[in-house]
Design an enzyme around this catalytic site. Structure first.
Site, PDB file in Angstrom:
ATOM      1  CB  CYS A 192      33.732  41.903  43.216  1.00  0.00           C
ATOM      2  SG  CYS A 192      31.903  41.820  43.882  1.00  0.00           S
ATOM      3  CB  CYS A 197      31.238  39.226  42.391  1.00  0.00           C
ATOM      4  SG  CYS A 197      30.954  40.968  42.387  1.00  0.00           S
ATOM      5  CG  ASP A 198      34.104  36.871  41.534  1.00  0.00           C
ATOM      6  OD1 ASP A 198      32.883  36.312  41.241  1.00  0.00           O
ATOM      7  OD2 ASP A 198      34.958  37.713  41.108  1.00  0.00           O
TER       8      ASP A 198
END
Ligand code: NDP
Length: 318
Positions: free
Chosen positions: A139, A142-143
């Site tokens: 992701c 997300c990261d």
């Protein structure tokens, strides 16, 4: 073989942000929700490290801890959270619907909220599993932030990979896009965007031989599928964007889904094609796929279920 039949007002299947949010709302509406949390309670967030984009956590929070807090909040209002699987459903006819939990426990549910999520597909090489959460991620949204100003690679050639490569290119110094064939699968517009971003380098006909690093990602070795030539690139992050699989197999034959298995809902609602069955979270969303959007759709599902039950009660009185 079933033991005894249990009758519940609201059955929630799945325990990510969508399921827990649905549970909080359903419990507060006195629907006495029963949740089957699955084999990996908390869903995809339990394999994420820091979550920094969920509002309300200014310092970020670890994914598993966040899901623990969601669970506690759902239980505080009376949700019956059970660690098990719904293994069979029967949505023929009208509510209450018959479902089987853990192969042998029969439940009749007046409403069902499906929040079974989706699972990221992985390459399946040992180094990917070993370094998951240590530089390997599925992701970018997300990261990606953790690799600000660093070099990263992303595997995949679909719309998701292109979208995530473009996202990463804004944060990272260089993005290597690893495409296994000599062409993209993504739409022309997305391809165009990738090919016109100066710090994205696309490596066609390339597969990942190994992700390198002892405790965190330090690089990856790639293989040209035509020439067999190996190339090692220093990297800090390694993203996999080769698609997701919605966890909807047990609903096949009952619920409308698209050709990749995502549940179809009536636009602007969580309603499926079966009255009394609602869907939320990643099981019905292949576009946004964020914890916060999943939570929002879980709220919608609980409100839709509550209104459905209220309308049914009104009809019974009339
Ligand atoms: P897709 O299934 O479309 O693409 C997956 C990609 O991963 C393909 O290019 C495939 O390669 C590649 N791949 C699969 N397995 C491997 C592997 N083992 N090694 C290397 N590469 C691999 O998934 P997406 O998540 O990109 O998209 C899913 C759906 O969601 C699509 O319909 C897409 O259009 C849609 N979507 C729409 C968006 C939007 O409208 N903004 C955003 C994101 C997704 P190959 O091509 O060789 O098969």
């Amino acid at each position: 073989m079933t033991d005894k039949i249990e009758h519940v007002e609201c059955l929630i299947i799945g325990s990510g942000p969508a399921g827990y949010t649905a549970a909080i709302y359903a419990a507060r509406a006195d629907m006495k929700p029963v949740m089957y949390a699955g084999m990996q309670p908390g869903g995809q967030l339990t394999i994420t490290t820091d979550v920094e984009n969920y509002p309300g956590y200014p310092d970020g929070i670890m994914g598993p801890e966040m899901m623990e807090l969601f669970r506690k909040q759902a239980e505080r209002f009376g949700t019956d959270v059970r660690y098990g699987m719904i293994t069979h459903v029967d949505f023929k006819g009208k509510a209450p619907f018959k479902v089987i939990a853990d192969e042998n426990h029969e439940i009749l549910a007046e409403t069902i909220i499906i929040a079974t999520g989706a699972s990221a597909k992985w390459l399946g090489i040992p180094s990917e599993e070993r370094l998951n959460g240590k530089g390997v991620s599925a992701c970018a949204v997300c990261d990606g932030f953790f690799f600000k100003g660093k070099d990263v690679a992303i595997v995949g050639a679909g719309d998701t990979a292109c979208e995530e490569a473009s996202y990463l290119a804004k944060i990272c110094s260089k993005v290597y896009m690893i495409v296994r064939r000599n062409e993209f699968r993504a739409s022309k517009a997305m391809q165009h965007r990738v090919l016109n971003t100066p710090n994205i380098e696309v490596l066609f006909n390339t597969e990942t031989d190994e992700i390198l690093g002892d405790t965190i990602v330090s690089g990856a070795r790639f293989k040209n599928r035509e020439t067999g030539e190996l190339r090692t690139i220093d990297l800090k992050g390694f993203f996999v964007a080769i698609g997701h699989h919605p966890n909807t197999d047990i609903f096949k034959g009952f619920l409308d889904m698209d050709d990749t298995g995502y549940l179809k809902t009536v636009a602007g609602t969580s309603k499926t094609n079966i009255e009394g069955v609602f869907a939320c979270g990643d099981a019905q969303d292949k576009v946004y796929r964020q914890a916060v959007t999943a939570a929002g759709s879980g709220c919608m599902a609980a409100l839709d279920a509550e209104r459905y039950l209220a309308a049914k009660a009104d009809q019974a009185v009339a």
